[in-house]
Enzyme design. Structure first.
Site, PDB file in Angstrom:
ATOM      1  N   GLY A 193       3.815   3.656  10.674  1.00 14.62           N
ATOM      2  CA  GLY A 193       3.111   4.922  10.551  1.00 14.62           C
ATOM      3  C   GLY A 193       2.592   5.404  11.885  1.00 14.62           C
ATOM      4  O   GLY A 193       3.096   5.035  12.949  1.00 14.62           O
ATOM      5  N   SER A 194       1.565   6.217  11.830  1.00 10.44           N
ATOM      6  CA  SER A 194       1.049   6.857  13.032  1.00 10.44           C
ATOM      7  C   SER A 194       0.242   5.892  13.886  1.00 10.44           C
ATOM      8  O   SER A 194      -0.291   4.885  13.391  1.00 10.44           O
ATOM      9  CB  SER A 194       0.158   8.043  12.644  1.00 10.44           C
ATOM     10  OG  SER A 194      -1.047   7.592  12.038  1.00 10.44           O
ATOM     11  N   GLU A 201       4.463  -0.684  13.604  1.00 10.96           N
ATOM     12  CA  GLU A 201       5.360   0.215  14.321  1.00 10.96           C
ATOM     13  C   GLU A 201       4.655   1.564  14.347  1.00 10.96           C
ATOM     14  O   GLU A 201       4.435   2.186  13.302  1.00 10.96           O
ATOM     15  CB  GLU A 201       6.709   0.332  13.624  1.00 10.96           C
ATOM     16  CG  GLU A 201       7.694   1.206  14.380  1.00 10.96           C
ATOM     17  CD  GLU A 201       8.788   1.757  13.503  1.00 10.96           C
ATOM     18  OE1 GLU A 201       9.005   2.991  13.553  1.00 10.96           O
ATOM     19  OE2 GLU A 201       9.422   0.972  12.768  1.00 10.96           O
ATOM     20  N   CYS A 207      11.456   7.823  13.675  1.00  7.02           N
ATOM     21  CA  CYS A 207      10.743   7.164  14.774  1.00  7.02           C
ATOM     22  C   CYS A 207      11.649   6.931  15.974  1.00  7.02           C
ATOM     23  O   CYS A 207      11.156   6.655  17.068  1.00  7.02           O
ATOM     24  CB  CYS A 207      10.133   5.854  14.298  1.00  7.02           C
ATOM     25  SG  CYS A 207      11.346   4.671  13.708  1.00  7.02           S
ATOM     26  N   LYS A 226       0.870  -1.170   0.000  1.00  7.19           N
ATOM     27  CA  LYS A 226       0.000   0.000   0.000  1.00  7.19           C
ATOM     28  C   LYS A 226       0.912   1.226   0.000  1.00  7.19           C
ATOM     29  O   LYS A 226       1.604   1.512   0.974  1.00  7.19           O
ATOM     30  CB  LYS A 226      -0.902  -0.011   1.243  1.00  7.19           C
ATOM     31  CG  LYS A 226      -1.509   1.320   1.656  1.00  7.19           C
ATOM     32  CD  LYS A 226      -2.349   1.989   0.593  1.00  7.19           C
ATOM     33  CE  LYS A 226      -2.991   3.263   1.166  1.00  7.19           C
ATOM     34  NZ  LYS A 226      -1.984   4.315   1.464  1.00  7.19           N
ATOM     35  N   GLU A 233       3.516  11.635  21.597  1.00  2.09           N
ATOM     36  CA  GLU A 233       4.622  11.850  20.664  1.00  2.09           C
ATOM     37  C   GLU A 233       4.339  13.021  19.732  1.00  2.09           C
ATOM     38  O   GLU A 233       3.248  13.136  19.161  1.00  2.09           O
ATOM     39  CB  GLU A 233       4.860  10.589  19.833  1.00  2.09           C
ATOM     40  CG  GLU A 233       6.016  10.727  18.849  1.00  2.09           C
ATOM     41  CD  GLU A 233       6.149   9.538  17.908  1.00  2.09           C
ATOM     42  OE1 GLU A 233       7.229   9.392  17.309  1.00  2.09           O
ATOM     43  OE2 GLU A 233       5.180   8.781  17.759  1.00  2.09           O
ATOM     44  N   GLY A 249      -3.456   5.912  12.543  1.00  2.00           N
ATOM     45  CA  GLY A 249      -3.635   5.104  11.343  1.00  2.00           C
ATOM     46  C   GLY A 249      -3.429   3.627  11.610  1.00  2.00           C
ATOM     47  O   GLY A 249      -4.156   2.774  11.079  1.00  2.00           O
ATOM     48  N   GLY A 250      -2.457   3.321  12.461  1.00  2.00           N
ATOM     49  CA  GLY A 250      -2.189   1.921  12.776  1.00  2.00           C
ATOM     50  C   GLY A 250      -3.348   1.264  13.492  1.00  2.00           C
ATOM     51  O   GLY A 250      -3.660   0.091  13.250  1.00  2.00           O
TER      52      GLY A 250
END
Length: 489
Positions: free
Chosen positions: A197-198, A221, A258, A142, A345, A201-202
């Site tokens: 990603g965020s 992650e 990250c 994706k 974060e 979104g995760g």
């Protein structure tokens, strides 16, 4: 093609990819690396236009990307990753033991969600794709909307190289779009998802994976504070140099790593705090895209407004998609009071200094932090830090000593993961054992030799390392295996 058409191609290719000999899969990985290296000028130009990242950074990242493709060829070359175990039948055992032969096999088609901050190394042909293909899994990527043209060109080159190397149709493909990503994670042909990603979104993709009629593994992650502890003795001995190292680390890549050190735990009136303002760059640099820049500004405002942090150095005023470094400060008592805000974060070139009066306070603070990819300890020579190390090990997947977390080596021993929300599992997304995410164990009991995979045959025709009746039989290590490759992450 629709998402369903792409995943059906991956499903149709699964059996052929799974049984492809190791040497051929190594050729796939090396061919993809060659194709990217041969087109590095074009890819760097496209990525530079889309991401605002400079040419040296992008060329370095491309070198890392091609190196890790080859690295996973090394990983599968000697067969250790298969974890082959054979227990021969023994009627005298209590209870009687049948013939059992165990190994790891590919999990099936894998969906890889590309990251925004690494358009090459954690994107279309990044570590997730490399490790999944090495494991013998078809891959559907994706693409990230932050670098669509880079993704398309990278995918075109990888697809062509795989075709030239004889890989089955459907071994690798790409889809684009928000809804398409959700559909991909929910498609019944997909057997695992890797996501970088965020946290927001995760969570969405994680819920899709867990809410399926057939829930599948989600390897995400998602976020990390990467705390750094500086003891009073370390601050006294080398506070100025630690301040310089901190600035270099948290501003690297405009703070969009990250592994950025986001919480720095220092003594009250530290040399580090006194030195930082004179070292902090004041120039604003473009971030990856305007959405990240706006989130960065909003996160700082929350920390100062709702969270009660003060600005030690830098400015909260930024323009459009650019950002300049900022250091915020607070004490442990205020952090505990507003930890829901201050421990959120902030992706960008900001770090938070947290002051303590007594080193005994630090362990209690570490215990309330959420999981991180890393935790770092700076201590004096021969200083007793056993309790700090224990606390750091509870919240982080990698504990560093007298260094900075933004350098990540792609090695056999590396672990790039940590307790939630750093990652959603005990697995790593960097290093040799990243391949373990895309493998599942299978045991053959009392199976006739004619149906066994060659790795489980009695005469071990592939000479793979294995454990037989509890005894380890180590196969030959392929020449060149074990190369370590350094990157920033």
């Amino acid at each position: 093609m629709t998402v369903r058409e792409v995943t059906m191609r991956a499903h149709a290719a699964e059996a052929a990819v799974r049984v492809t000999p190791t040497a051929e899969r190594i050729a796939w990985l090396n061919g993809a690396a060659d194709a990217l290296a041969d087109n590095v000028d074009l890819l760097v130009e496209i990525a530079g236009d889309e991401t605002h990242l400079d040419e040296p950074r992008l060329r370095g990242e491309m070198a890392r990307t091609t190196a890790q493709l080859r690295f996973f060829g090394d990983v599968i070359a000697d067969g250790h990753y298969l974890e082959v175990i054979i227990d021969h039948a023994d009627a005298t055992a209590a209870p009687p033991r049948p013939d059992l032969r165990r190994m790891l096999r590919p999990i099936g088609p894998v969906a890889v969600f590309a990251a925004s901050n690494f358009p090459f190394a954690f994107s279309v042909a990044g570590g997730d794709t490399a490790s999944a293909l090495a494991a013998g899994c078809p891959v559907v990527v994706k693409a990230h909307p932050g670098h669509p043209d880079t993704s398309k060109e990278t995918a075109r080159l990888v697809r062509a190289s795989l075709e030239d190397a004889g890989a089955p149709d459907g071994a690798f493909d790409i889809v684009e779009g928000l809804q398409e990503g959700i559909d991909l994670a929910g498609d019944r042909a997909i057997k695992a998802v890797a996501f970088t990603g965020s946290l927001r979104g995760g969570k969405v993709i994680h819920e899709v994976c867990s809410g399926r009629d057939d829930p599948i593994p989600f390897y995400g992650e998602l976020g990390s504070l990467n705390p750094v502890v500086v003891t009073p003795r370390a601050d006294l001995e080398r506070g100025a140099s630690l301040a310089a190292g901190l600035v270099a680390s948290f501003t690297l890549g405009v703070g969009q790593f990250c592994t950025k050190p986001g919480v720095i735990i220092v003594p009250t009136d530290s040399t580090i705090e006194g030195t930082l303002p004179s070292l902090l760059p004041q120039d604003a640099r473009p971030m990856l895209h305007p959405g990240i820049a706006e989130s960065y500004r909003a996160g700082m405002r929350r920390a100062v407004g709702t969270g009660g942090a003060e600005v030690i150095s830098g400015s909260l005023d930024h323009h459009e998609d650019a950002a300049s470094p900022v250091v915020l400060g607070t004490d442990i008592e205020n952090l505990m009071l507003h930890r829901d805000v201050l421990l959120d974060e902030v992706f960008g070139p900001m770090t938070l200094l947290v002051r303590y009066r007594d080193i005994d306070q630090v362990g209690a603070l570490l215990d309330v932090l959420t999981g991180s990819l890393t935790a770092t300890i700076h201590a004096g020579q021969d200083e007793d830090i056993d309790d700090l190390v224990e606390s750091a090990g509870r919240i982080a997947g990698r504990v560093l000593f007298d260094g900075w977390p933004t350098g990540v080596a792609v090695t056999w021993a590396q672990h790039h993961g940590g307790p939630w929300p750093a990652t959603t599992s005990t697995h790593t997304s960097v290093g040799a054992t990243a391949i373990r995410r895309f493998l599942r164990p299978i045991v053959f009991q009392d199976a006739p030799a004619r149906i066994l995979p060659p790795e489980l045959l009695e005469d071990n025709p592939l000479v793979v390392p294995r454990r037989v009746n509890g005894n380890l039989e180590v196969g030959p290590m392929r020449a060149g295996a074990g190369t370590d490759r350094d990157i920033d992450r």
